[in-house]
Write a protein that holds these residues in place. Structure first.
Motif, short mmCIF file in Angstrom:
data_model
loop_
_atom_site.label_atom_id
_atom_site.label_comp_id
_atom_site.label_asym_id
_atom_site.label_seq_id
_atom_site.Cartn_x
_atom_site.Cartn_y
_atom_site.Cartn_z
N ASN A 1 19.35 0.71 -9.49
CA ASN A 1 18.04 0.99 -10.10
C ASN A 1 17.43 -0.21 -10.81
O ASN A 1 16.53 -0.04 -11.64
CB ASN A 1 18.15 2.16 -11.10
N GLU A 2 17.88 -1.42 -10.47
CA GLU A 2 17.31 -2.62 -11.07
C GLU A 2 17.01 -3.66 -9.99
O GLU A 2 17.63 -3.65 -8.92
CB GLU A 2 18.26 -3.23 -12.10
N PHE A 3 16.07 -4.54 -10.29
CA PHE A 3 15.78 -5.66 -9.40
C PHE A 3 16.72 -6.81 -9.79
O PHE A 3 16.61 -7.36 -10.88
CB PHE A 3 14.32 -6.10 -9.53
N GLN A 4 17.65 -7.13 -8.89
CA GLN A 4 18.68 -8.10 -9.20
C GLN A 4 18.30 -9.50 -8.75
O GLN A 4 17.72 -9.69 -7.67
CB GLN A 4 19.99 -7.69 -8.50
N LEU A 5 18.63 -10.48 -9.56
CA LEU A 5 18.40 -11.86 -9.16
C LEU A 5 19.18 -12.20 -7.90
O LEU A 5 18.68 -12.91 -7.02
CB LEU A 5 18.80 -12.82 -10.29
N THR A 6 20.40 -11.69 -7.79
CA THR A 6 21.21 -12.00 -6.62
C THR A 6 20.54 -11.54 -5.33
O THR A 6 20.65 -12.21 -4.30
CB THR A 6 22.60 -11.35 -6.74
N SER A 7 19.82 -10.43 -5.37
CA SER A 7 19.08 -9.98 -4.19
C SER A 7 18.01 -10.99 -3.82
O SER A 7 17.77 -11.28 -2.64
CB SER A 7 18.45 -8.61 -4.44
N GLY A 8 17.37 -11.55 -4.83
CA GLY A 8 16.38 -12.59 -4.58
C GLY A 8 17.02 -13.85 -4.05
O GLY A 8 16.47 -14.52 -3.16
N ILE B 1 10.22 -6.55 -5.54
CA ILE B 1 9.50 -5.65 -6.44
C ILE B 1 8.43 -4.86 -5.66
O ILE B 1 8.29 -3.65 -5.86
CB ILE B 1 8.88 -6.45 -7.60
N ALA B 2 7.72 -5.54 -4.78
CA ALA B 2 6.65 -4.88 -4.01
C ALA B 2 7.21 -3.80 -3.10
O ALA B 2 6.54 -2.77 -2.86
CB ALA B 2 5.88 -5.92 -3.20
N THR B 3 8.43 -4.00 -2.59
CA THR B 3 9.04 -3.03 -1.68
C THR B 3 10.05 -2.13 -2.39
O THR B 3 10.73 -1.33 -1.74
CB THR B 3 9.73 -3.76 -0.51
N ASN B 4 10.14 -2.28 -3.72
CA ASN B 4 11.02 -1.45 -4.55
C ASN B 4 12.48 -1.49 -4.07
O ASN B 4 13.16 -0.47 -4.02
CB ASN B 4 10.53 0.00 -4.58
N ARG B 5 12.96 -2.68 -3.77
CA ARG B 5 14.35 -2.85 -3.32
C ARG B 5 15.22 -3.14 -4.53
O ARG B 5 15.29 -4.23 -5.03
CB ARG B 5 14.43 -3.98 -2.28
N GLY C 1 16.49 -9.92 -12.25
CA GLY C 1 15.51 -10.47 -11.32
C GLY C 1 14.08 -10.17 -11.74
O GLY C 1 13.18 -11.01 -11.61
N HIS C 2 13.87 -8.98 -12.27
CA HIS C 2 12.55 -8.58 -12.77
C HIS C 2 12.14 -9.44 -13.96
O HIS C 2 10.98 -9.84 -14.09
CB HIS C 2 12.58 -7.10 -13.14
N ALA C 3 13.09 -9.75 -14.83
CA ALA C 3 12.80 -10.61 -15.99
C ALA C 3 12.41 -12.00 -15.54
O ALA C 3 11.43 -12.58 -16.03
CB ALA C 3 14.02 -10.66 -16.91
N VAL C 4 13.16 -12.55 -14.60
CA VAL C 4 12.86 -13.90 -14.11
C VAL C 4 11.48 -13.95 -13.46
O VAL C 4 10.73 -14.92 -13.64
CB VAL C 4 13.94 -14.35 -13.10
N TYR C 5 11.11 -12.89 -12.76
CA TYR C 5 9.82 -12.86 -12.05
C TYR C 5 8.64 -13.01 -13.01
O TYR C 5 7.58 -13.50 -12.62
CB TYR C 5 9.70 -11.56 -11.26
#
Length: 299
Positions: A243-250, A235-239, A116-120
């Motif tokens: 330990n990773e920002f997942q695309l599925t969460s987005g 990312i702003a709320t560190n969810r 998710g972080h990469a996509v952002y």
């Protein structure tokens, strides 16, 4: 909704393909395409995007990782041209690479903090437009890109490509619980979860599928620009998850915000993953069997 842009993520380290990936990204591993030419996987994906009608591409790379791609997607230099004089087919392929280079932009993922972080990182590239999202180590047979673009054009919203997964495979992919719509193969999304356990997936059964089968991610998404707002919020709320920002969460946040504007499409076609040694071999064999060199694969 017309989609002109595609994002291809290529920021992973490719550890499962080591040592071949020590010097090159796994997305640069070669395949023999159906036209008989040897191409890096990323080129086959870029060509498929252009053939489907995509006009601009963004490749997300790791920090400092764009050089190998830029070296490949470029015009011949004046020093190189005499070397290939008289080889018209080769010069023509070089022109194709130069044409692709004009369509491609690179953005870096500054640190490895999840898909998710990469996509952002492609938010500025999208510039408010919808994007087709692809993985740089997946290639396809059939016409899944065309199907996804058509579904986005007709629905006017985000679409996630899915295929039917057996229960044994649910722990390695995202699973969607769907409800069939009046459009064949298009599902309303009722729930989604990344890599559920066999126990958890029972609650994600889609009516109409065979017993012990589920709708799993196919590796292609078409997102409205709202996905970047959702990922930015994570990312702003560190969810994080593991330990990773997942695309599925987005995706889940996108769905919760506007469930009527997000669908799943059961894609006709096959996905081929070059990120594992055994799957890479299967991919080589499959594409080789579809091209002019297929006879060498015969026993």
């Amino acid at each position: 909704m017309r989609t002109r842009k595609a994002v291809i993520t290529a920021a992973g380290r490719g550890t499962r393909m080591f040592p071949a990936t020590r010097a090159i990204q796994k997305e640069m591993l070669p395949l023999v395409d159906t036209d008989g030419l040897v191409k890096p996987t990323i080129q086959m994906i870029a060509e498929a995007c252009v053939s489907a009608g995509i006009e601009e591409l963004c490749i997300v790379v790791e920090r400092g990782g764009g050089q190998a791609f830029q070296e490949h997607f470029r015009a011949f230099t004046d020093d190189e041209k005499p070397v290939f004089a008289g080889k018209d087919w080769l010069l023509a392929e070089g022109e194709k690479l130069a044409s692709l280079a004009e369509r491609i932009r690179y953005v870096e993922q500054p640190s490895p903090e999840g898909f998710g972080h990469a996509v952002y990182q492609a938010k500025a590239f999208a510039s408010g437009e919808p994007v087709l999202l692809l993985l740089g180590d997946h290639v396809y047979t059939g016409d899944p890109l065309g199907q996804m673009l058509a579904a986005g054009a007709s629905s006017g919203g985000s679409v996630t490509g899915v295929r039917v997964e057996p229960e044994s495979g649910v722990s390695v992919t995202g699973i969607i619980k769907g409800k069939a719509t009046e459009t064949a193969g298009l599902y309303e999304i009722l729930a989604l979860q990344e890599k559920p356990t066999v126990a958890e997936v029972q609650a994600l059964n889609t009516e109409g599928l065979a017993a012990s089968t589920y709708l799993g991610h196919f590796g292609i998404h078409l997102f409205t620009s709202e996905i970047f707002d959702c990922l930015g919020e994570l990312i702003a709320t560190n969810r994080r998850v593991k330990n990773e920002f997942q695309l599925t969460s987005g995706q889940e946040l996108l769905w919760k915000r506007n469930p009527d504007n997000y669908r799943a499409l059961l894609v006709a076609g096959e996905r081929w993953d070059i990120g594992l040694p055994d799957e890479y071999l299967r991919t080589l064999a499959k594409f080789g069997s579809l091209g002019p060199h297929s006879q060498v694969l015969m026993p």
